[in-house]
Write an enzyme that holds these catalytic residues in place. Structure first.
Site, short mmCIF file in Angstrom:
data_model
loop_
_atom_site.label_atom_id
_atom_site.label_comp_id
_atom_site.label_asym_id
_atom_site.label_seq_id
_atom_site.Cartn_x
_atom_site.Cartn_y
_atom_site.Cartn_z
N SER A 1 0.48 5.60 0.76
CA SER A 1 0.34 5.91 2.19
C SER A 1 0.85 7.33 2.44
O SER A 1 0.37 8.28 1.82
CB SER A 1 1.09 4.87 3.02
OG SER A 1 0.71 4.94 4.37
N ASP B 1 -8.19 -1.83 2.97
CA ASP B 1 -7.20 -0.91 3.51
C ASP B 1 -7.89 0.14 4.36
O ASP B 1 -8.95 0.66 3.97
CB ASP B 1 -6.44 -0.25 2.35
CG ASP B 1 -5.50 0.83 2.84
OD1 ASP B 1 -4.93 0.66 3.93
OD2 ASP B 1 -5.34 1.84 2.13
N HIS C 1 -3.50 -2.69 3.17
CA HIS C 1 -2.65 -1.50 3.09
C HIS C 1 -1.23 -1.88 2.69
O HIS C 1 -0.65 -2.81 3.24
CB HIS C 1 -2.62 -0.78 4.43
CG HIS C 1 -1.92 0.55 4.39
ND1 HIS C 1 -2.46 1.65 3.77
CD2 HIS C 1 -0.73 0.95 4.89
CE1 HIS C 1 -1.64 2.68 3.89
NE2 HIS C 1 -0.57 2.27 4.56
#
Length: 574
Positions: free
Chosen positions: A116, A255, A291
């Site tokens: 991320s 995601d 995610h």
């Protein structure tokens, strides 16, 4: 190397070129020899043990003979300066890598890893080209700043508000006086508990919770820059032409960053990487996960299986093999393996590939058909590979005050394979399905929608969604996309549409890998909203985020030979 003791140093000062001091925690074996070094940079508090273990597990790397530098980004937690997302991460990343390489415990070979935001800072550091950065491994990381915030020109509302609220809570104590904290935290946590209400607030640029903290000015800056202008170029994550290090990319089908990250990053590095060395040494791993770094086998409402044939993966083990090769020089075969490893849903198996997209894919057009009443699951819409000569168009009305709700798909939260049956009851959702398949059909690769449509509004949105319909009637989302009419030709130079004129729209649904099993049906849903994943177009033609006013738009979808609306599916021979 036998590791018996791990040495930990807390809040070590790391000076930046402008004199700002960032601070890092260092985990390394207590041995008297230089070590390969890994750098992790994050805005989420390196002093929080749960954050550290979830995001990067430095102890495991240290036990395997690495020095690990975990640093708070500028203006975050223990580090000095003022934080603004990504503004300083390229040069700060460069300086941190070079500082780490210069330490007596480093062998001057440095890698970076993490997911991320921890991935975006790798891309930014890499295009700054620190000389001692040898390899990196970004996970679930978007590659484009603007495309993370805007998809098809539409604001990714749910994701951006979720991140904004989380960062506001995380940094509140640093940027607000103690007297302000009780009221601010109450408001932020209340907003977390009522995120759909917060997303519904109009106008977007006056969102009250966001206005409570000057730290969150970036949220409103994003809304001020909906086009791909210089603001976004200065914040760009990946610049492939300037990226010269081997890269192991991990992403996932469900995601939100897969839309703007892993798939684009792999093709970008393969075709535009800064050196032949970088272009040849890029790997891609795509799982079915959502995610984050918890790579579970249950994704939404589907269990994709476990153990060797399933979706669970030892990510740290993957990274260790990658860095053992590049930073330790261990010939472990990782570079000789096929460069792409994908999880094929439906069959629920991992498969190695030589490229992405797959060279053997045969792209087939599936055309929309109906008798003029494809509204909802009870309508007469259907999909075939034959184009119609002449058919009546389908019409629905899009009301921004009654948008189609988001159910699963690619999100930062509440993501995954979720049944769309509830949505398909709505008359503002056009539904087109094939007949039940007589044999398994694999769709693996990029998916594109060509839509011929007119609207009564000067600006509006169109959405497309690919769905796998099971024999029991469950309709699981695979991929979706959206486009804003004003950005139909350019993300830099928007232009409104002429009401009631037919335009051709391209809706990028990115990609998937799914085997539609025999007895299943391929389904396509067309509408004009997917809320709160995306902000609602008020249909007024005004600038984004300034409207409390909304208008109902009459939308017309064409599917005849002259205007053959269709989805392009990459079919893989079985």
């Amino acid at each position: 190397m036998a590791i018996h003791e791990i040495k930990v140093e807390i809040n070590v000062a790391v000076p930046m070129r402008d004199g700002t001091v960032l601070r890092a925690d260092i985990y390394r074996p207590n041995v008297d020899q230089p070590l390969p070094t890994l750098v992790v940079r994050l805005p989420y508090d390196k002093g929080n043990p749960s954050v550290v273990m979830m995001s990067c597990d430095p102890m495991r790397f240290a036990r395997n003979g690495y020095a690990v530098v975990i640093q708070d980004c500028r203006g975050c937690h223990a580090s000095d300066g003022e934080w603004y997302p990504h503004r300083d991460d390229a040069l700060d990343g460069y300086d941190t890598v070079e500082w780490a390489a210069a330490q007596p415990w480093s062998n001057q070979k440095v890698g970076m890893y993490g997911g991320s935001y921890l991935g975006t800072v790798q891309w930014m550091s890499a295009h700054a080209q620190p000389p001692h950065l040898v390899a990196m491994a970004p996970m679930v990381s978007p590659s484009s700043a603007r495309n993370m915030m805007f998809k098809g020109g539409v604001f990714q509302l749910k994701t951006v508000q979720f991140l904004t609220l989380g960062l506001m809570a995380m940094h509140a104590r640093r940027y607000h006086a103690p007297s302000e904290l009780p009221g601010l935290m109450r408001e932020v946590l209340n907003a977390f508990d009522n995120r759909e209400r917060e997303a519904s607030y109009l106008p977007l640029r006056a969102w009250p919770v966001g206005k409570r903290s000057r730290l969150m000015n970036f949220y409103f800056d994003f809304l001020e820059h909906p086009t791909n202008d210089e603001y976004w170029r200065e914040l760009e994550f990946a610049v492939y032409e300037k990226t010269v290090v081997p890269t192991c990319i991990v992403c996932s089908w469900y995601d939100f960053t897969s839309e703007t990250g892993g798939l684009a990053s792999y093709t970008g590095m393969k075709t535009r990487g800064g050196t032949e060395h970088a272009r040849k040494n890029v790997k891609l791993i795509i799982g079915p996960w959502v995610h984050g770094v918890e790579l579970n086998s249950v994704v939404g409402e589907i269990d994709f299986g476990i153990l060797s044939t399933g979706a669970a993966t030892d990510l740290i083990g993957v990274y260790l093999r990658w860095f053992d090769y590049w930073l330790k020089g261990i010939d472990n075969g990782v570079i000789d393996e096929p460069p792409v490893r994908i999880f094929v849903m439906g069959d629920n198996v991992w498969r190695n590939e030589n490229e992405w997209p797959l060279a053997r894919a045969a792209y087939a057009n599936y055309y929309l058909h109906s008798g003029g009443n494809a509204n909802g699951i009870s309508g007469d819409g259907f999909l075939t590979t034959e184009v119609a000569e002449k058919e009546p168009q389908d019409i629905f009305h899009y009301d921004p005050l009654d948008p189609v709700p988001t159910l699963g798909g690619r999100l930062i939260r509440d993501a995954g394979a979720i049944d769309q049956s509830e949505i398909e009851q709505r008359k503002d959702v056009l539904v087109y399905s094939t007949q039940p398949l007589v044999a398994d059909l694999e769709v693996t690769g990029p998916i594109m929608m060509k839509l011929y449509a007119q609207s009564s509004a000067p600006d509006t949105d169109f959405t497309a969604k690919l769905v796998d319909v099971w024999p029991n009637g469950k309709a699981y989302i695979l991929a979706d996309g959206i486009t804003r009419a004003r950005y139909r030709d350019s993300d830099e130079f928007p232009s409104l549409i002429e009401p009631d004129r037919v335009y051709e729209y391209t809706i990028d649904m990115m990609g998937t890998s799914n085997v539609f099993k025999a007895g299943h049906r391929i389904r396509l849903e067309i509408s004009s909203s997917n809320f709160p994943k995306y902000d609602r177009n008020p249909n007024t033609g005004h600038d984004i985020g300034v409207d409390a006013e909304t208008r109902v738009a009459r939308q017309t979808i064409f599917h005849d030979r002259a205007r053959p609306s269709h989805v392009v599916l990459p079919l893989i021979p079985r």
